[in-house]
Design a protein around this motif. Structure first.
Motif, PDB file in Angstrom:
ATOM      1  N   ILE A   1       0.834  -1.201   0.000  1.00  0.00           N
ATOM      2  CA  ILE A   1       0.000   0.000   0.000  1.00  0.00           C
ATOM      3  C   ILE A   1       0.867   1.248   0.000  1.00  0.00           C
ATOM      4  N   LEU A   2       1.895   1.260   0.844  1.00  0.00           N
ATOM      5  CA  LEU A   2       2.764   2.427   0.938  1.00  0.00           C
ATOM      6  C   LEU A   2       3.467   2.709  -0.385  1.00  0.00           C
ATOM      7  N   GLU A   3       3.807   1.656  -1.113  1.00  0.00           N
ATOM      8  CA  GLU A   3       4.483   1.860  -2.396  1.00  0.00           C
ATOM      9  C   GLU A   3       3.564   2.483  -3.446  1.00  0.00           C
ATOM     10  N   GLN A   4       2.258   2.392  -3.227  1.00  0.00           N
ATOM     11  CA  GLN A   4       1.321   3.057  -4.141  1.00  0.00           C
ATOM     12  C   GLN A   4       1.129   4.522  -3.774  1.00  0.00           C
ATOM     13  N   LEU A   5       1.588   4.886  -2.588  1.00  0.00           N
ATOM     14  CA  LEU A   5       1.461   6.266  -2.120  1.00  0.00           C
ATOM     15  C   LEU A   5       2.782   7.028  -2.151  1.00  0.00           C
ATOM     16  N   CYS A   6       3.890   6.291  -2.131  1.00  0.00           N
ATOM     17  CA  CYS A   6       5.202   6.916  -1.944  1.00  0.00           C
ATOM     18  C   CYS A   6       6.172   6.612  -3.080  1.00  0.00           C
ATOM     19  N   ARG A   7       6.975   7.595  -3.439  1.00  0.00           N
ATOM     20  CA  ARG A   7       8.061   7.388  -4.404  1.00  0.00           C
ATOM     21  C   ARG A   7       9.222   6.672  -3.742  1.00  0.00           C
ATOM     22  N   ARG A   8       9.304   6.794  -2.419  1.00  0.00           N
ATOM     23  CA  ARG A   8      10.367   6.161  -1.637  1.00  0.00           C
ATOM     24  C   ARG A   8       9.822   5.834  -0.253  1.00  0.00           C
ATOM     25  N   THR A   9      10.072   4.617   0.181  1.00  0.00           N
ATOM     26  CA  THR A   9       9.624   4.183   1.505  1.00  0.00           C
ATOM     27  C   THR A   9      10.820   3.695   2.294  1.00  0.00           C
ATOM     28  N   GLU A  10      11.057   4.289   3.459  1.00  0.00           N
ATOM     29  CA  GLU A  10      12.203   3.942   4.286  1.00  0.00           C
ATOM     30  C   GLU A  10      11.740   3.408   5.643  1.00  0.00           C
ATOM     31  N   HIS A  11      12.088   2.148   5.929  1.00  0.00           N
ATOM     32  CA  HIS A  11      11.815   1.579   7.251  1.00  0.00           C
ATOM     33  C   HIS A  11      12.992   1.962   8.146  1.00  0.00           C
TER      34      HIS A  11
END
Length: 297
Positions: A149-159
């Protein structure tokens, strides 16, 4: 997937629009139901309470303004924690104190649900385009569940770590930009005797090593306001910016970190909010400063 949006302010609405555009079945709740109308007109389902929203969806994204709002929405009579949470996933994208995020997350996790924090960098435009920066905190298992889901909202996702880590990182991300808008106002003030056209002045200031990328999107709007055009669309509200700076100062104090520049910028945002600019874009702190006519604080 059935995704609920709890809080349909500017960012919550933009996120809902993005999720609907990529095919999700979106449901919404907001304390002021009038703020859900655009979304319900577009096909989103409206729920009567946060608890019902959570129970009616596979995943619930929480996007609230401040810590006080989260207290009510999580712990109120029909709040999130009153729902049957077993097996659900809650993704909280609010910008709040790290300890608030830890507390809310722990309360959700105690009820056999998954919880991920994902405060985001970016305003309404990037949210609608799926180009946010996601700063994620939580367990590897829960984060893995949220990533699609986050990848559909974000250009970059950092845990970036456990719960609370995303909130810390978000404060660090916002701080330099919000301080910059005040610094820009001061830079404009010392350029005032030059009597240069606003667009030329902003163009020169934008073409320097000290200018953030945000000026690419907001510089022209700032120039128009300086030229006498009324304030336009709010991408990121001044009241929200002030709140973020206040949280940064408070959190800094809690870990014995001194933030003198941030504290000074916060005072300027508070002054602008008191002058009636709370609902304006955060960049209004820049244009107001040059228009203050030398008033002392």
């Amino acid at each position: 997937m059935k995704i609920g949006i709890c809080g349909t302010g500017r960012m919550g609405s933009a996120i809902a629009q993005r999720l609907m555009s990529v095919g999700h079945e979106v449901s919404v709740w907001n304390r002021n139901s009038a703020k859900t109308k655009t979304l319900t007109d577009a096909g989103a389902a409206l729920f009567a309470s946060p608890a019902e929203l959570v129970e009616g969806c596979d995943v619930t994204i929480v996007m609230l303004l401040n810590d006080a709002a989260t207290e009510v929405i999580y712990r109120g009579p029909n709040g999130i924690l009153k729902a049957k949470l077993g097996g659900k996933l809650v993704i909280d994208m609010s910008t709040v104190r790290p300890d608030t995020m830890k507390l809310n997350g722990a309360s959700v996790l105690q009820q056999a649900a998954a919880f991920v924090e994902a405060p985001v960098g970016g305003s309404t435009g990037p949210a609608r385009e799926g180009k946010l920066l996601g700063l994620v905190g939580g367990t590897k298992t829960d984060v893995a569940r949220a990533i699609p889901i986050l990848e559909q909202l974000c250009r970059r996702t950092e845990h970036v770590g456990e719960l609370g880590s995303g909130s810390m990182m978000k404060l660090a991300v916002n701080l330099p930009l919000l301080v910059y808008w005040q610094a820009l106002g001061e830079a404009l003030t010392i350029c005032k005797p030059l009597n240069l056209p606003a667009e030329r002045l902003i163009d020169i200031l934008s073409d320097t090593s000290g200018t953030p990328t945000a000026m690419k999107g907001r510089g022209q709007a700032i120039a128009k306001v300086l030229g006498g055009t009324p304030l336009g669309e709010t991408a990121f509200g001044l009241n929200a910016a002030k709140k973020d700076l206040a949280i940064a100062v408070q959190f800094g104090a809690s870990i014995h970190a001194e933030l003198p520049v941030t504290a000074s910028a916060l005072a300027c945002y508070e002054e602008a909010e008191a002058a009636g600019l709370g609902d304006a874009d955060a960049t209004a702190v820049s244009t107001r400063w040059i228009q203050r006519k030398g008033k002392s604080r």
